[in-house]
Scaffold this active site. Structure first.
Site, PDB file in Angstrom:
ATOM      1  N   HIS A  91       0.848  -1.188   0.000  1.00  0.00           N
ATOM      2  CA  HIS A  91       0.000   0.000   0.000  1.00  0.00           C
ATOM      3  C   HIS A  91       0.885   1.239   0.000  1.00  0.00           C
ATOM      4  O   HIS A  91       1.822   1.349   0.794  1.00  0.00           O
ATOM      5  CB  HIS A  91      -0.915   0.025   1.230  1.00  0.00           C
ATOM      6  CG  HIS A  91      -1.873   1.180   1.225  1.00  0.00           C
ATOM      7  ND1 HIS A  91      -2.973   1.211   0.397  1.00  0.00           N
ATOM      8  CD2 HIS A  91      -1.880   2.348   1.914  1.00  0.00           C
ATOM      9  CE1 HIS A  91      -3.628   2.346   0.597  1.00  0.00           C
ATOM     10  NE2 HIS A  91      -2.972   3.056   1.502  1.00  0.00           N
ATOM     11  N   SER A  92       0.603   2.163  -0.923  1.00  0.00           N
ATOM     12  CA  SER A  92       1.336   3.412  -1.048  1.00  0.00           C
ATOM     13  C   SER A  92       2.826   3.124  -1.274  1.00  0.00           C
ATOM     14  O   SER A  92       3.177   2.436  -2.228  1.00  0.00           O
ATOM     15  CB  SER A  92       1.091   4.271   0.185  1.00  0.00           C
ATOM     16  OG  SER A  92       1.552   5.583  -0.026  1.00  0.00           O
ATOM     17  N   MET A  93       3.709   3.633  -0.404  1.00  0.00           N
ATOM     18  CA  MET A  93       5.140   3.346  -0.553  1.00  0.00           C
ATOM     19  C   MET A  93       5.392   1.852  -0.651  1.00  0.00           C
ATOM     20  O   MET A  93       6.301   1.398  -1.366  1.00  0.00           O
ATOM     21  CB  MET A  93       5.914   3.924   0.635  1.00  0.00           C
ATOM     22  CG  MET A  93       7.409   3.674   0.587  1.00  0.00           C
ATOM     23  SD  MET A  93       8.300   4.136   2.098  1.00  0.00           S
ATOM     24  CE  MET A  93       7.967   2.708   3.142  1.00  0.00           C
ATOM     25  N   SER A 118      -1.408  -1.089  -4.336  1.00  0.00           N
ATOM     26  CA  SER A 118      -2.518  -0.277  -3.831  1.00  0.00           C
ATOM     27  C   SER A 118      -2.088   1.166  -3.559  1.00  0.00           C
ATOM     28  O   SER A 118      -1.041   1.411  -2.963  1.00  0.00           O
ATOM     29  CB  SER A 118      -3.047  -0.912  -2.534  1.00  0.00           C
ATOM     30  OG  SER A 118      -3.982  -0.077  -1.890  1.00  0.00           O
TER      31      SER A 118
END
Length: 249
Positions: A91-93, A118
């Site tokens: 998720h993200s990073m 994501s």
């Protein structure tokens, strides 16, 4: 020799699971973010949540604020831990990190079943972001705007002093990352995004298609950067379905 117990958390071990899902947290996040995911997917899927240095029980270890260096370490930990077919969820990073770890593993001849990316634009969709250079108030303002952190945290001065260096280091890792051209992934990529995510436009997320030869799936949900908190059941159902596909068994 890397200490896999430091890096990988098995909240609900499942010897009968046919597939393992390696989950990588967002900037400022920790392995415990994925504990509910591990509980929901057991016993069909065993979740291995990655714990980065500098937080929770690893808070006394130096932060790693370079994404390439972090990818090297996570790659070693994953390679030493997985013992059956596996996939990544970031998720993200964590999505960019999962991509870089997958590149390293595929270069060794180890091929994940799928990469779930994501809330993150494609590695090649670069932005000139410098939030990590802001003062504390500026950094807190950005984190607060993403709505992924409990408001109680912002009111706890002692806790904020503990987590701000972690958040800043992770932001630095994510914002200074630059994609290096190379072979495209062999594993398929499923990109998931919120339709009002300030960190990633739909076009930037769709650009993940250019990073794999293994097939691409784009899923859009209502919400912002932490859309998945409002769509947990849908996202878990998608993961379950795609990891249960006959071709992946």
């Amino acid at each position: 020799m890397i200490d896999t117990d430091l890096w990988i958390r098995r909240y609900f071990p499942s010897a009968e699971a046919k597939v393992q899902l390696v989950c990588l947290p967002h900037a400022g996040g920790s392995a415990s973010f994925y504990r509910p995911v591990a509980q929901a997917l057991r016993p069909r899927v065993e979740v291995l949540a990655v714990q980065y240095p500098g937080r929770q029980d690893r808070r006394h270890e130096p932060l790693i604020d370079d994404l390439g260096t972090l990818a090297d370490e996570v790659c070693e930990a994953v390679a030493a831990t997985v013992d059956r077919p596996f996939a990544f969820f970031g998720h993200s990073m964590g999505s960019t990190l999962a991509f870089e770890v997958t590149r390293r593993l595929e270069a060794r001849g180890t091929y994940p079943l799928r990469l779930f990316a994501s809330a993150r634009r494609a590695p090649s969709a670069n932005r000139d972001e410098r939030v990590h250079l802001r003062d504390d108030e500026g950094l807190i303002s950005d984190v607060r705007a993403l709505s992924g952190t409990s408001q109680q945290v912002f009111g706890d001065e002692e806790l904020m002093r503990m987590v701000l260096p972690v958040i800043r280091g992770d932001y630095r890792a994510a914002e200074t990352y630059r994609h290096t051209p190379g072979p495209r992934l062999r594993c398929p990529v499923t990109a998931l995004t919120g339709d009002s995510d300030p960190k990633a436009t739909l076009e930037e997320v769709a650009a993940w298609r250019g990073h794999t030869d293994g097939g691409f799936d784009l899923r859009t949900y209502s919400g912002g950067h932490f859309y998945l908190l409002d769509h947990t059941a849908e996202v878990l159902r998608l993961i379950d379905e795609q990891l249960a596909e006959p071709a992946l068994r």
